[in-house]
Write an enzyme that holds these catalytic residues in place. Structure first.
Site, PDB file in Angstrom:
ATOM      1  N   GLY A 106      36.056  59.457  80.845  1.00  0.00           N
ATOM      2  CA  GLY A 106      36.589  58.200  80.304  1.00  0.00           C
ATOM      3  C   GLY A 106      36.443  58.174  78.797  1.00  0.00           C
ATOM      4  N   ASN A 107      36.612  57.015  78.203  1.00  0.00           N
ATOM      5  CA  ASN A 107      36.379  56.878  76.769  1.00  0.00           C
ATOM      6  C   ASN A 107      35.864  55.475  76.468  1.00  0.00           C
ATOM      7  OD1 ASN A 107      38.725  55.080  76.072  1.00  0.00           O
ATOM      8  ND2 ASN A 107      39.844  56.825  76.925  1.00  0.00           N
ATOM      9  N   ARG A 108      35.541  55.230  75.200  1.00  0.00           N
ATOM     10  CA  ARG A 108      34.831  53.993  74.842  1.00  0.00           C
ATOM     11  C   ARG A 108      35.754  52.806  74.538  1.00  0.00           C
ATOM     12  NH1 ARG A 108      29.656  55.767  74.079  1.00  0.00           N
ATOM     13  NH2 ARG A 108      29.484  57.904  73.298  1.00  0.00           N
ATOM     14  N   ALA A 148      43.988  53.556  75.381  1.00  0.00           N
ATOM     15  CA  ALA A 148      43.417  54.852  74.997  1.00  0.00           C
ATOM     16  C   ALA A 148      43.477  55.728  76.254  1.00  0.00           C
ATOM     17  CB  ALA A 148      41.985  54.672  74.519  1.00  0.00           C
TER      18      ALA A 148
END
Ligand code: C5P
Length: 402
Positions: free
Chosen positions: A208-210, A276
């Protein structure tokens, strides 16, 4: 005034001699067809009796967060209102609002309000020009509040200069123009992708990402405020956006986001790609939890479909497509090449150089590039204010003020 008819307005009155003008203001708002809920600070009640406002607004006036054993629900009022207007706003009230000091009913409702907030200051000329007051005014503007300019002339003290409360007619006019303008996206449906995507490795792990989804949700709110409809395709985000005209589609992976966006886009006038999206996903997602074994392990990844590029291919001439670029080097060159490659009409470049801009935080600093080679630079602002700039520049063809 038709723009104000039926609007729910919370009117906060603080302790200035100009509170007497709020009597006329309440009368004008009610006459224009607004529902007015008056809030007063205890100091304001020394200038004008609450009964005056209760009679004019046909609603009880709230002067405290608690009323005897009862609780005046500031959260509910903050959600009820289409607009909050603080008039007159004293130096003290400006300081409270600017700094989040929640010690009276006006600041409690202000902090709970999701609607646009209008502030009409009133004070003596030297208090007005004091750097503390001006700093608070600037702070309030950065939160996306609307400052109604003070008047110039004779003041209650006998001094002459800036600091007079704007005339009630002028304040009503200001609100009317805002609500008139705020229907500029009526009848339009806008697709937004937002948040991160999670790409499953096994049933418990993911790549995943932030991304928090804050920017995309702020964009959705800015569009709703303009009377538009929004289809928000939101990846795993802690946010729980809601609002009239909002259709929320929750997804997890890039493929799910792609499927939802591709099928929603043909019905929309524009798409804003604020998500994102993970560029790669594991080739295979294990059906059972992967056990710890060797010191090293390899996960083979495959490219995800590019949602923005696909919508760029299927875009019709009446549709607009807006993308985001988050670059660590050569921001402008990379953003412009993405704009062309994905057939976007606008690209919003996030500055990563500035502290306070980017993932997770509440502020952002952006530049917008258009396919016809225009460039718009903006200051560091709250994400809500940035969202309004993006909507004004890319959907309303208004070059908003920095
Ligand atoms: O190529 P890059 O990921 O930097 O492009 C960013 C822009 O493209 C963003 O608007 C993002 O939402 C969109 N994008 C997408 N699908 C992908 C990758 C990026 O919609 N798979």
């Amino acid at each position: 005034m038709k723009e104000i008819k039926g609007k729910k307005i919370v009117l906060g009155i603080s302790g200035s001699i100009a509170a007497y003008k709020a009597v006329v203001l309440t009368r004008l708002l009610v006459k224009a067809g607004a529902e007015v809920q008056v809030l007063m600070t205890p100091a304001a009640t020394k200038f004008v009796q609450p009964l005056t406002f209760a009679t004019l607004s046909k609603r009880p006036v709230f002067t405290e967060v608690t009323a005897g054993e009862a609780w005046n629900n500031h959260v509910e009022l903050g959600l009820w209102a289409d607009a909050m207007l603080v008039a007159p706003a004293t130096a003290n009230t400006l300081a409270r609002l600017a700094n989040g000091i929640c010690d009276n009913i006006i600041s409690a409702v202000y902090l709970s309000a999701r609607c646009p907030v209008f502030v009409a200051p009133a004070m003596d000329v030297d208090m007005w020009h004091h750097p503390s007051t001006q700093r608070n005014i600037d702070l309030l503007a950065t939160y996306g509040n609307h400052l109604i300019p003070v008047g110039n002339g004779e003041l209650a003290s006998g001094l002459v200069g800036e600091g007079r409360l704007a005339e009630p007619e002028h304040i009503v006019d200001y609100l009317g123009r805002f609500f008139g303008k705020s229907q500029l996206l009526k009848g339009q449906k806008i697709l937004i992708t937002a948040g991160p995507t999670y790409e499953g490795i096994d049933p418990v792990r993911f790549i995943g990402n932030r991304s928090s989804g804050k920017m995309g949700v702020a964009l959705a709110q800015a569009i709703l405020q303009q009377g538009g409809e929004v289809i928000l395709v939101l990846g795993p985000s802690a946010l729980k956006p809601e609002g009239e005209g909002l259709q929320l589609i929750r997804v997890e992976s890039a493929q799910e986001m792609y499927d939802a966006a591709v099928s929603a886009f043909p019905d929309c006038q524009a798409g804003i790609m604020a998500a994102a999206v993970a560029d790669y996903r594991p080739v295979n997602m294990a059906t059972e939890k992967i056990k710890k074994s060797d010191d090293r392990m390899t996960i083979e990844l495959v490219k995800n479909p590019d949602i923005a590029a696909q919508l760029g291919r299927q875009k019709q001439t009446h549709q607009r497509l807006i993308g985001f670029a988050l670059e660590t080097t050569q921001g402008e060159a990379n953003a412009k090449s993405k704009l062309a490659r994905k057939n976007l009409d606008f690209i919003v470049l996030n500055s990563l150089q500035d502290s306070g801009a980017g993932f997770g935080v509440d502020t952002n600093k952006v530049s917008i590039f258009s396919s016809d080679n225009k460039v718009y630079h903006f200051e560091l602002k709250t994400k809500d204010a940035v969202a309004q700039d993006i909507v004004a520049t890319t959907l309303l063809d208004i070059k908003s003020k920095d």
